[in-house]
Design an enzyme around this catalytic site. Structure first.
Site, PDB file in Angstrom:
ATOM      1  N   LYS A 117      -8.785  -0.335  -6.922  1.00  0.00           N
ATOM      2  CA  LYS A 117      -8.804   0.228  -5.571  1.00  0.00           C
ATOM      3  C   LYS A 117     -10.129   0.952  -5.356  1.00  0.00           C
ATOM      4  CE  LYS A 117      -7.326   2.284  -1.691  1.00  0.00           C
ATOM      5  NZ  LYS A 117      -6.331   3.374  -1.747  1.00  0.00           N
ATOM      6  N   HIS A 122       1.594   5.206  -2.178  1.00  0.00           N
ATOM      7  CA  HIS A 122       1.180   6.206  -3.159  1.00  0.00           C
ATOM      8  C   HIS A 122       2.470   6.875  -3.639  1.00  0.00           C
ATOM      9  CE1 HIS A 122      -3.135   5.907  -2.238  1.00  0.00           C
ATOM     10  NE2 HIS A 122      -2.765   5.796  -0.977  1.00  0.00           N
ATOM     11  N   HIS A 182      -6.266  -0.931   6.016  1.00  0.00           N
ATOM     12  CA  HIS A 182      -6.475  -0.217   7.288  1.00  0.00           C
ATOM     13  C   HIS A 182      -7.298  -1.063   8.280  1.00  0.00           C
ATOM     14  CE1 HIS A 182      -4.965   2.949   4.793  1.00  0.00           C
ATOM     15  NE2 HIS A 182      -6.117   3.136   4.168  1.00  0.00           N
ATOM     16  N   HIS A 202     -10.002   0.445   0.628  1.00  0.00           N
ATOM     17  CA  HIS A 202      -9.750   1.302   1.786  1.00  0.00           C
ATOM     18  C   HIS A 202     -10.994   1.224   2.654  1.00  0.00           C
ATOM     19  CE1 HIS A 202      -9.201   5.389   3.727  1.00  0.00           C
ATOM     20  NE2 HIS A 202     -10.518   5.275   3.738  1.00  0.00           N
ATOM     21  N   HIS A 226       0.849  -1.199   0.000  1.00  0.00           N
ATOM     22  CA  HIS A 226       0.000   0.000   0.000  1.00  0.00           C
ATOM     23  C   HIS A 226       0.878   1.240   0.000  1.00  0.00           C
ATOM     24  CE1 HIS A 226      -4.121   1.728   1.047  1.00  0.00           C
ATOM     25  NE2 HIS A 226      -3.322   2.784   0.921  1.00  0.00           N
ATOM     26  N   ASP A 228       1.050   2.838   3.430  1.00  0.00           N
ATOM     27  CA  ASP A 228       0.387   4.079   3.015  1.00  0.00           C
ATOM     28  C   ASP A 228       1.390   5.209   2.868  1.00  0.00           C
ATOM     29  OD1 ASP A 228      -1.846   5.321   2.040  1.00  0.00           O
ATOM     30  OD2 ASP A 228      -2.934   5.418   3.928  1.00  0.00           O
TER      31      ASP A 228
END
Length: 403
Positions: free
Chosen positions: A179, A59, A240, A220, A57, A312
């Site tokens: 996603k 970005h 999460h 998510h 995970h 994340d």
């Protein structure tokens, strides 16, 4: 390129280690031997040889999701800045990622071709979000700061026909995984993490559309109802999972749904919130999420949920990825389990266990050499200077060994 790495080869299955030579030729591991001749040797004696790590995970294109950058920065600067993010990730020992939003097909191709210094990646292109949801970048003033360009379609969708179309669009744009934002989030101003987003039928339609192309769905999901809806729809992984309860955790374990707890972002955002460094609308959510997250992740582990590594990064700083392994041990995992969560089990989640995730003959040569024995000092893995060698596809991207 043909060479061998000499050092303490750590068996991620047994935890045992012994002096070995890992032979690499044309990007593949060709043998693991007790001695070699006629080949250049990278001497990592007394250091530990591990597989490249996998972060499920990230970005890679983002650096904090700062509103001002979307308002002020030219699009080209966005790409150039991302080069630092990708370099930091690879240099930290993460040779593969699953990008959870905004890396497009061109970025992946540049990585695959080794044009840029970056981890190998699976991409989701654009996360799907409801109107007013966690990835809707309309501000309360009515301004839309969503970043869009050719190859990066909008992810906003409502209703079954719309979610089917958006799913098809991100797949057309090159998504390896779809996603979905099934709940609100910490960093968005128009919702709360516990908010349920997308209906069960909308989620089921997304999963079905993805399945037509042999693709999985990652969601998510902080709030419990959003998690339940996602599991019912047949998603592959929950990211999460903050407000997960025992009954739902048992269902995840029974169905083999992966949990990517992203401890790193939860802990660092909590710290930033306490220091007043987050936007006001995020501070309360960041603190509240951190209060319940750790206890529920420990419960999920005890219920047998398949837990794997994801950070994340991009919401928080890049290059700190291996700190997640230390946090995983706080759930009750042994260090060796955490290492597997960031290597072979993460590879299984990606469907790439036949290629990466362990050092075995025939697999891609993704190798990391560390100063410390991670089974005994897993907390030290993320410290600067403790990752000494990083090899991806048989190409050396970091070498700080003293020969």
């Amino acid at each position: 390129m043909r060479f061998a790495v000499k050092g303490e080869f750590l068996d991620i299955y047994s935890g045992e280690h012994e002096r070995r030579y890992v032979l690499v030729d044309k990007g593949r591991i060709t043998a693991i031997e007790s001695s070699v001749t006629g080949v250049e040797v990278i001497d990592a004696s007394d250091k530990f040889i591990l597989p490249g790590f996998i972060d499920l995970h990230t970005h890679l294109m983002e650096d904090g999701f700062r509103t001002e950058s979307k308002l002020e920065d030219p699009l080209s600067l966005y790409f150039y800045g991302a080069l630092d993010n990708m370099r930091a990730t690879l240099q930290a020992g993460v040779t593969t990622v699953r990008d959870a939003g905004l890396a497009d097909l061109g970025v992946k191709m540049a990585s695959d071709r080794h044009i840029i210094q970056a981890p190998r990646m699976q991409i989701s292109v654009t996360p799907l979000s409801i109107t007013g949801g966690h990835f809707d970048f309309h501000t309360r003033s009515g301004l839309n700061i969503e970043r869009r360009y050719r190859g990066l379609p909008s992810g906003i969708c409502d209703g079954i026909p719309s979610v089917r179309k958006r799913t098809r669009e991100v797949l057309r744009a090159g998504a390896d995984v779809v996603k979905v934002m099934a709940t609100g989030g910490v960093m968005s101003s128009t919702d709360r993490p516990s908010d349920t987003q997308f209906t069960p039928s909308e989620l089921a339609a997304i999963v079905e559309e993805a399945s037509f192309r042999g693709k999985n769905v990652m969601v998510h999901a902080h709030g419990l109802q959003g998690i339940k809806n996602s599991i019912k729809a047949g998603v592959h992984s929950v990211e999460h999972g903050t407000y997960l309860d025992k009954r739902t955790a048992r269902l995840m374990a029974e169905r083999g749904v992966y949990l990517v707890p992203t401890f790193l972002v939860t802990r660092l955002n909590n710290d930033k919130a306490l220091r007043g460094e987050l936007a006001e609308y995020s501070r309360r959510d960041a603190i509240e999420v951190a209060e319940v997250h750790r206890e529920n992740m420990e419960m999920a582990y005890n219920e047998g949920v398949r837990m794997v590594m994801g950070t994340d990064s991009g919401v928080v700083e890049h290059g700190m990825n291996l700190l997640e392994l230390s946090y995983l041990t706080e759930t009750g995992m042994e260090p060796l389990e955490a290492i597997r969560a960031g290597t072979i089990h993460a590879a299984e989640c990606m469907g790439w266990e036949d290629r990466i995730g362990s050092i075995e003959k025939g697999k891609i040569a993704d190798i990391v050499v560390t100063e410390v024995n991670p089974v005994e000092e897993i907390d030290e893995l993320s410290r600067p200077g403790n990752v000494l060698l990083v090899v991806r596809d048989g190409i050396i991207y970091r070498d700080e060994l003293v020969y």
